[in-house]
Design a protein around this motif. Structure first.
Motif, mmCIF file in Angstrom:
data_model
loop_
_atom_site.group_PDB
_atom_site.id
_atom_site.type_symbol
_atom_site.label_atom_id
_atom_site.label_comp_id
_atom_site.label_asym_id
_atom_site.label_seq_id
_atom_site.Cartn_x
_atom_site.Cartn_y
_atom_site.Cartn_z
ATOM 1 N N PHE A 5 5.178 -40.963 92.167
ATOM 2 C CA PHE A 5 5.598 -40.397 93.446
ATOM 3 C C PHE A 5 5.236 -38.915 93.497
ATOM 4 O O PHE A 5 5.237 -38.233 92.463
ATOM 5 C CB PHE A 5 7.116 -40.526 93.625
ATOM 6 C CG PHE A 5 7.586 -41.943 93.782
ATOM 7 C CD1 PHE A 5 6.968 -42.801 94.678
ATOM 8 C CD2 PHE A 5 8.666 -42.424 93.051
ATOM 9 C CE1 PHE A 5 7.401 -44.121 94.829
ATOM 10 C CE2 PHE A 5 9.107 -43.725 93.195
ATOM 11 C CZ PHE A 5 8.476 -44.579 94.077
ATOM 12 N N ILE A 8 7.498 -34.479 96.976
ATOM 13 C CA ILE A 8 8.262 -34.687 98.229
ATOM 14 C C ILE A 8 8.895 -36.074 98.245
ATOM 15 O O ILE A 8 10.065 -36.243 98.612
ATOM 16 C CB ILE A 8 7.354 -34.477 99.464
ATOM 17 C CG1 ILE A 8 7.036 -32.993 99.586
ATOM 18 C CG2 ILE A 8 8.018 -34.979 100.750
ATOM 19 C CD1 ILE A 8 6.181 -32.606 100.756
ATOM 20 N N GLN A 9 8.128 -37.086 97.817
ATOM 21 C CA GLN A 9 8.690 -38.453 97.793
ATOM 22 C C GLN A 9 9.897 -38.516 96.844
ATOM 23 O O GLN A 9 10.916 -39.139 97.158
ATOM 24 C CB GLN A 9 7.611 -39.459 97.362
ATOM 25 C CG GLN A 9 6.548 -39.664 98.450
ATOM 26 C CD GLN A 9 5.263 -40.288 97.940
ATOM 27 O OE1 GLN A 9 5.051 -40.436 96.729
ATOM 28 N NE2 GLN A 9 4.373 -40.651 98.865
ATOM 29 N N LYS A 10 9.781 -37.843 95.691
ATOM 30 C CA LYS A 10 10.915 -37.833 94.738
ATOM 31 C C LYS A 10 12.141 -37.165 95.361
ATOM 32 O O LYS A 10 13.268 -37.615 95.173
ATOM 33 C CB LYS A 10 10.519 -37.053 93.470
ATOM 34 C CG LYS A 10 9.695 -37.870 92.505
ATOM 35 C CD LYS A 10 9.521 -37.081 91.217
ATOM 36 C CE LYS A 10 8.364 -37.617 90.411
ATOM 37 N NZ LYS A 10 7.754 -36.659 89.512
ATOM 38 N N VAL A 12 12.858 -36.934 98.590
ATOM 39 C CA VAL A 12 13.423 -37.821 99.624
ATOM 40 C C VAL A 12 14.297 -38.882 98.949
ATOM 41 O O VAL A 12 15.441 -39.112 99.336
ATOM 42 C CB VAL A 12 12.286 -38.498 100.446
ATOM 43 C CG1 VAL A 12 12.841 -39.598 101.337
ATOM 44 C CG2 VAL A 12 11.532 -37.461 101.269
ATOM 45 N N GLN A 13 13.751 -39.495 97.887
ATOM 46 C CA GLN A 13 14.490 -40.546 97.194
ATOM 47 C C GLN A 13 15.835 -40.017 96.668
ATOM 48 O O GLN A 13 16.881 -40.632 96.848
ATOM 49 C CB GLN A 13 13.648 -41.081 96.035
ATOM 50 C CG GLN A 13 14.281 -42.269 95.322
ATOM 51 C CD GLN A 13 13.432 -42.695 94.127
ATOM 52 O OE1 GLN A 13 12.965 -41.863 93.347
ATOM 53 N NE2 GLN A 13 13.221 -43.986 93.999
ATOM 54 N N LEU A 65 7.093 -37.229 107.541
ATOM 55 C CA LEU A 65 6.841 -37.741 106.184
ATOM 56 C C LEU A 65 5.916 -38.962 106.208
ATOM 57 O O LEU A 65 5.675 -39.549 107.259
ATOM 58 C CB LEU A 65 8.174 -38.124 105.534
ATOM 59 C CG LEU A 65 9.119 -36.947 105.259
ATOM 60 C CD1 LEU A 65 10.508 -37.453 104.886
ATOM 61 C CD2 LEU A 65 8.571 -36.046 104.151
ATOM 62 N N SER A 69 7.526 -42.389 101.636
ATOM 63 C CA SER A 69 8.820 -41.685 101.736
ATOM 64 C C SER A 69 9.762 -42.482 102.631
ATOM 65 O O SER A 69 10.962 -42.617 102.349
ATOM 66 C CB SER A 69 8.644 -40.296 102.343
ATOM 67 O OG SER A 69 7.750 -39.539 101.581
ATOM 68 N N TYR A 70 9.202 -42.998 103.735
ATOM 69 C CA TYR A 70 10.008 -43.801 104.663
ATOM 70 C C TYR A 70 10.594 -45.024 103.929
ATOM 71 O O TYR A 70 11.790 -45.311 104.046
ATOM 72 C CB TYR A 70 9.123 -44.238 105.833
ATOM 73 C CG TYR A 70 9.769 -45.240 106.746
ATOM 74 C CD1 TYR A 70 10.865 -44.885 107.521
ATOM 75 C CD2 TYR A 70 9.295 -46.549 106.831
ATOM 76 C CE1 TYR A 70 11.477 -45.817 108.350
ATOM 77 C CE2 TYR A 70 9.889 -47.471 107.663
ATOM 78 C CZ TYR A 70 10.980 -47.109 108.417
ATOM 79 O OH TYR A 70 11.586 -48.025 109.239
#
Ligand SMILES: Cc1cc2nc3c(=O)[nH]c(=O)nc-3n(C[C@H](O)[C@H](O)[C@H](O)COP(=O)(O)OP(=O)(O)OC[C@H]3O[C@@H](n4cnc5c(N)ncnc54)[C@H](O)[C@@H]3O)c2cc1C
Length: 387
Positions: A5, A8-10, A12-13, A65, A69-70
């Motif tokens: 990831f 940013i994805q991390k 968001v999670q 995003l 990410s969604y």
């Protein structure tokens, strides 16, 4: 191919996980038991977390995003409260995102920022009592009258139906034209002639006010047609391709909740003087559950990645939805088995996961319809496009 990831994805999670566990997991059992619609505080807190316009550009008050990410956000929300996951995924991927992708600049200015900020909730309404899997059979009609269309008809099973203020509604403008005679309209709940009918009492997803909608001589400006007049059916299919990635992530979230509860219980519950997890029968179930969830996860990320690279993703999205929904339902069944009798009673959440999960095999296209989409793509590929 990168299996890591992005930062940013991390983020968001991590942030959606924390919010979902601290807020949504606490309210979920009560909303479910009382068949109660989300209280305004919860709807507002989701807005504060920027969860209503996840893929909408920042220029329209979205979070801007990517699709992975969604998916991470929908998984975390649905793991804590599947009914909230339903509200958020429908609002995002079959209302806000389609307006962002297919809407005119005027439509975006008028509707998108209110949706992306959560000031207004969205709904997507094509299903009718006699038109479910067969969308083209819809009987709601829109007749042109000067600069307006006049819509008459009845829709059913509308997620967010009772709370949505902005809706994408399908209607037939020319019955003889078949699929090319269907148009999609942006309809405001406030337009005279729109009314909410029965709110369904459901097996699961009880906090979502899924309802009927009635349209009685509803006058809609012609500027509110989404895309071209003749494109409604084609756009509906494209919108559902996007939506199914979210439903797949929702199924994964519910499955993960059931799996984690079962794995923990297997280490705690003792029978025959040892934790039940020591029995190979239970270990094999847990192993299969985890493998099934991981295989669903990577199909979801693949579909999301294809979408983000502007590559065809219809078949991938159908596979992600099919495998995720089927596997998650199996995981919920096995989790209940691991919990024994305690899985069947309301004190523990496993029976809610089981009830919530079932609908992921049905809405936004049933598992059978997903198999048809995948099967058609296979025939097209292997016949060189002749079948
Ligand atoms: C809680 C909930 C929320 C929903 N939210 C929305 C929403 O927000 N917006 C919206 O528009 N709709 C919504 N729906 C409707 C949902 O998408 C439909 O229920 C679904 O598409 C199936 O349609 P149907 O119920 O009419 O079943 P049918 O189409 O009548 O299908 C019945 C059975 O026949 C099978 N079948 C049908 N055609 C074929 C075929 N060609 N080949 C093989 N098998 C077939 C189906 O797979 C199914 O098993 C919602 C439904 C529910 C219950």
């Amino acid at each position: 191919m990168d299996f890591q990831f992005t930062p940013i994805q991390k983020l968001v999670q991590k942030s959606v996980r924390r919010f979902s566990q601290e807020v949504l997991a606490v309210v979920a059992p009560h909303l479910d038991k009382e068949h109660k619609t989300h209280p305004k505080e919860v709807i507002d807190q989701l807005a504060a977390q920027h969860l209503y316009g996840i893929q909408v550009p920042e220029a329209y008050e979205g979070a801007g995003l990517d699709s992975i990410s969604y998916c991470l956000a929908i998984e975390e929300i649905s793991k804590a409260c599947a009914a909230t996951g339903l509200m958020v995924t429908v609002h995002n991927s079959v209302v806000a995102l389609p307006i962002s992708v297919f809407g005119s600049e005027d439509q975006k200015k008028k509707y998108l920022a209110d949706l992306a900020s959560g000031r207004k909730i969205g709904a997507f309404s094509i299903t009718e009592p006699n038109a479910g899997s067969d969308v083209s059979g819809m009987q709601t009609v829109a007749v042109k009258d000067g600069n307006e269309y006049v819509i008459n008809g009845k829709k059913c099973f509308v997620t967010n139906g009772a709370i949505a203020e902005t809706m994408i509604v399908g209607a037939t403008i020319d019955r003889k034209a078949g699929n090319k005679g269907v148009a999609l309209f942006l309809v405001e709940k406030a337009f005279p002639g729109v009314s909410v009918g029965k709110i369904e009492r459901k097996m699961g997803m009880r906090a979502n006010p899924v309802s009927e909608l009635f349209f009685d001589n509803v006058r809609v400006p012609k500027e509110n047609v989404l895309g071209k007049e003749s494109e409604g059916f084609r756009l509906s299919m494209k919108i559902l391709d996007m939506g199914r990635i979210g439903i797949a992530a929702q199924a994964l979230g519910i499955g993960m909740a059931a799996f984690e509860a079962a794995a923990k219980y297997a280490t705690e519950r003792k029978q025959f003087n040892q934790p039940i997890g020591k029995f190979q029968a239970i270990q094999f179930k847990l192993a299969e559950m985890k493998a099934n969830l991981e295989s669903a996860r990577y199909l979801i990320y693949k579909a999301a990645d294809l979408k983000d690279h502007d590559l065809p993703f219809s078949e991938a999205s159908a596979m992600a939805k099919y495998v995720s929904a089927e596997n998650a339902m199996k995981v919920c069944t096995d989790a209940m088995q691991i919990f024994g009798g305690y899985g069947y009673v309301e004190e523990l959440p496993v029976e809610r996961y089981f009830r919530d999960c079932k609908i992921t095999q049905i809405y936004e296209g049933t598992s059978e319809i997903m198999q048809i989409i995948i099967g058609t793509a296979i025939l097209k590929e292997f016949s060189g496009g002749f079948i």
